[in-house]
Design a protein around this motif. Structure first.
Motif, PDB file in Angstrom:
ATOM      1  N   LEU A  77       0.822  -1.197   0.000  1.00 22.84           N
ATOM      2  CA  LEU A  77       0.000   0.000   0.000  1.00 22.84           C
ATOM      3  C   LEU A  77       0.856   1.247   0.000  1.00 22.84           C
ATOM      4  O   LEU A  77       0.500   2.267  -0.589  1.00 22.84           O
ATOM      5  N   ASP A 112      -6.023   1.932  -2.236  1.00 29.65           N
ATOM      6  CA  ASP A 112      -6.382   0.522  -2.074  1.00 29.65           C
ATOM      7  C   ASP A 112      -6.880  -0.036  -3.403  1.00 29.65           C
ATOM      8  O   ASP A 112      -8.018   0.200  -3.797  1.00 29.65           O
ATOM      9  N   PRO A 113      -6.031  -0.779  -4.129  1.00 30.69           N
ATOM     10  CA  PRO A 113      -6.463  -1.329  -5.426  1.00 30.69           C
ATOM     11  C   PRO A 113      -7.321  -2.565  -5.214  1.00 30.69           C
ATOM     12  O   PRO A 113      -6.833  -3.685  -5.154  1.00 30.69           O
ATOM     13  N   THR A 114      -8.613  -2.369  -5.075  1.00 31.01           N
ATOM     14  CA  THR A 114      -9.495  -3.489  -4.732  1.00 31.01           C
ATOM     15  C   THR A 114      -9.469  -4.595  -5.773  1.00 31.01           C
ATOM     16  O   THR A 114      -9.790  -5.740  -5.478  1.00 31.01           O
ATOM     17  N   TRP A 115      -9.068  -4.231  -6.990  1.00 28.67           N
ATOM     18  CA  TRP A 115      -9.001  -5.252  -8.029  1.00 28.67           C
ATOM     19  C   TRP A 115      -7.972  -6.324  -7.717  1.00 28.67           C
ATOM     20  O   TRP A 115      -8.012  -7.409  -8.285  1.00 28.67           O
ATOM     21  N   ALA A 116      -7.014  -6.008  -6.799  1.00 25.97           N
ATOM     22  CA  ALA A 116      -5.950  -6.973  -6.517  1.00 25.97           C
ATOM     23  C   ALA A 116      -6.282  -7.872  -5.347  1.00 25.97           C
ATOM     24  O   ALA A 116      -5.549  -8.800  -5.060  1.00 25.97           O
ATOM     25  N   ALA A 117      -7.391  -7.585  -4.656  1.00 25.17           N
ATOM     26  CA  ALA A 117      -7.700  -8.340  -3.441  1.00 25.17           C
ATOM     27  C   ALA A 117      -8.428  -9.634  -3.796  1.00 25.17           C
ATOM     28  O   ALA A 117      -9.612  -9.802  -3.529  1.00 25.17           O
ATOM     29  N   THR A 162      -4.686  -6.721   5.014  1.00 23.19           N
ATOM     30  CA  THR A 162      -5.765  -6.791   4.030  1.00 23.19           C
ATOM     31  C   THR A 162      -5.466  -7.847   2.975  1.00 23.19           C
ATOM     32  O   THR A 162      -4.315  -8.251   2.774  1.00 23.19           O
ATOM     33  N   THR A 182      -5.564  -7.399  -0.191  1.00 28.61           N
ATOM     34  CA  THR A 182      -4.747  -6.787  -1.229  1.00 28.61           C
ATOM     35  C   THR A 182      -3.268  -6.861  -0.878  1.00 28.61           C
ATOM     36  O   THR A 182      -2.424  -7.266  -1.692  1.00 28.61           O
ATOM     37  N   GLU A 183      -2.938  -6.481   0.345  1.00 27.55           N
ATOM     38  CA  GLU A 183      -1.544  -6.516   0.781  1.00 27.55           C
ATOM     39  C   GLU A 183      -0.987  -7.927   0.743  1.00 27.55           C
ATOM     40  O   GLU A 183       0.121  -8.163   0.233  1.00 27.55           O
ATOM     41  N   THR A 229      -2.039 -10.521  -0.965  1.00 27.91           N
ATOM     42  CA  THR A 229      -1.970 -11.063  -2.316  1.00 27.91           C
ATOM     43  C   THR A 229      -0.788 -10.493  -3.085  1.00 27.91           C
ATOM     44  O   THR A 229      -0.082 -11.224  -3.795  1.00 27.91           O
ATOM     45  N   LEU A 230      -0.555  -9.197  -2.955  1.00 27.63           N
ATOM     46  CA  LEU A 230       0.554  -8.575  -3.676  1.00 27.63           C
ATOM     47  C   LEU A 230       1.909  -9.076  -3.166  1.00 27.63           C
ATOM     48  O   LEU A 230       2.832  -9.315  -3.952  1.00 27.63           O
TER      49      LEU A 230
END
Length: 482
Positions: A4, A11-16, A424, A426-427, A429-430
């Protein structure tokens, strides 16, 4: 978390795509899967390095000098890569599983510190002597250095498995509330460090590492012998690897059988998952299992599998001799581990284990007849099987770790409760994606170095690479200086 920050707080919700728990479990599972490849390389290669070093110093034979020099370099690669891939795992306790670190810190902190100070530095210091000290120290010191490197590698495995064995069968502690958090307080260090699981896990893991490396040594040796049949050093290494497999492969099967009974006594849910045993009662032993449909791959049950089984033998093995013994089924539990992963991993591991026994016996027969290096089929089979030891080791580790779910500390702390509450999807997953990319790169780099070492050895033996990328037979008129 870092991702982040790098994205400016957006917050790139697409990545979550994944939940924090699943992504964290996958991230730790991925990092330890890669790390264990290099850790097992150090553990399994240590006896070979000690033997080649001792024979080199004792006999002054060019064969053993060549083998010592080659495999010490491979050991160094494994040590460096093991260090690089292992360090992030300790940080993941804080970034992904802080509740686990807080709850179990008093129990796992000591063994992890011992591993670093007692084993890692011992291994690192004397590996330097092995790499650069052949002409700088005496023969006894040099041989002692190889022994201490091996001791360091095996000590490292011991302390890591002390931690894991405690998580499997926790002892020597009591749960107390500290600052509003329930944590484990150490009450008996001997009981905590020497749990019932430790001797089983340590012997099985160390032997599995030796088998994996013996197959690697056999595969590399077979390839070089295939290209250069009169390479004396590598004929010697091939025979040694076969002898070690003759001893270790059958022992792993016998030990694994007894280990399975211990698992049934201490973690019956894991044992049931290994055989996909759902209904409490008499249990069969599935020698082979084939899915009838795609559903069976994700949900293996008696009615959607074609099995070759020994009736009631599962009960016999679980009880140590009673064919009618009752084995608790998975239906008795509210929450089960991912049964398919445990079931198929166990089948894969056991199947490979029998393959290794077959290769060992075949090689022993050929060696007895004096035709080990002459059998092209055997050389090709060993080359093809050289990575399978690591595949068996990893799938065995998956049975151990995935079969323990949903617990991170058996009976005390669930994995879902150990994950950071502020992390999160997102975090997680990335960072998982980042670890996958970096660790794939590290594995490829290690394989490239191994390929480079093998090509260098072939060049030293007079075998040259053609324009099409294939290595020709010996070219005596070309020297290493050309």
């Amino acid at each position: 978390m870092g991702p982040l920050t790098l994205l400016g707080g957006v917050d790139p919700t697409w990545a979550a795509f994944l939940s924090p728990e699943l992504a964290s479990r996958m991230q730790f599972g991925w990092t330890i899967s890669v790390h264990i490849l290099f850790a097992a390389l150090s553990v399994g290669l240590a006896p070979f390095v000690v033997y080649f070093t001792w024979k080199d110093v004792r006999t002054n034979d060019e064969r053993y000098e060549r083998l010592r020099s080659f495999w010490v370099k491979v050991f160094a690669v494994g040590f460096v890569m093991g260090t690089v891939t292992g360090i992030p795992m300790s940080f993941q306790f804080g970034t992904n599983f802080p509740q686990f670190a807080e709850a179990a810190g008093e129990l796992i902190g000591g063994p992890l510190a011992f591993e670093a100070k007692m084993a890692f530095f011992l291994e690192a210091v004397f590996l330097g002597v092995l790499l650069y000290g052949r002409d700088r120290v005496g023969d006894r010191t040099y041989v002692l250095s190889s022994v201490l490197v091996g001791v360091g590698a095996w000590l490292s495995g011991f302390w890591i498995l002390v931690v894991n064995a405690w998580m499997q069968t926790p002892r020597g502690y009591e749960m107390i509330t500290r600052n509003g958090v329930e944590v484990a307080r150490l009450t008996d260090p001997v009981a905590a460090f020497l749990t019932p699981r430790l001797p089983w896990m340590y012997v099985h893991m160390m032997n599995a590492s030796v088998i994996s490396v013996a197959l690697l040594v056999a595969g590399v040796s077979a390839y070089i012998v295939w290209k250069k049949p009169d390479a004396e050093a590598w004929n010697t290494a091939l025979r040694l690897a076969v002898v070690i497999l003759i001893v270790t492969a059958p022992f792993q099967a016998v030990h694994g059988d007894a280990y399975g009974r211990h698992v049934e006594n201490t973690q019956p849910q894991k044992f049931a998952a290994m055989e996909a045993h759902y209904d409490t009662g008499q249990a069969d032993l599935h020698l082979l299992a084939f899915p009838k449909s795609l559903d069976a791959l994700t949900d293996p049950r008696a009615d959607n599998l074609v099995t070759v089984s020994l009736p009631a033998v599962g009960s016999f093995l679980a009880s140590g001799g009673d064919f009618g013994a009752e084995v608790i089924g998975l239906n008795e539990y509210e929450e089960n581990p991912p049964v398919a992963l445990v079931f198929w991993s166990f089948r894969f591991m056991v199947g490979l284990g029998f393959l290794f026994i077959g290769l060992a016996m075949w090689g022993g027969y050929l060696a007895y007849r004096g035709r080990l290096s002459e059998s092209t089929r055997y050389l090709q089979a060993v080359i093809a099987a050289s990575p399978f030891g690591y595949a068996a080791l990893l799938t065995g580790w998956y049975v151990t770790e995935i079969g323990r779910q949903p617990w991170v500390i058996q009976g005390e702390l669930r994995t879902s409760e150990a994950v950071s509450s502020t992390l999160t999807g997102t975090e997680a997953t990335l960072t998982l994606a980042g670890f996958v990319v970096v660790y794939v790169g590290l594995v490829l780099a290690a394989l490239y170095v191994l390929k480079w070492l093998i090509r260098g050895e072939l060049r030293a033996l007079g075998v040259r690479e053609s324009g099409e990328g294939r290595w020709r037979g010996p070219i005596p008129e070309v020297t290493d200086d050309d």
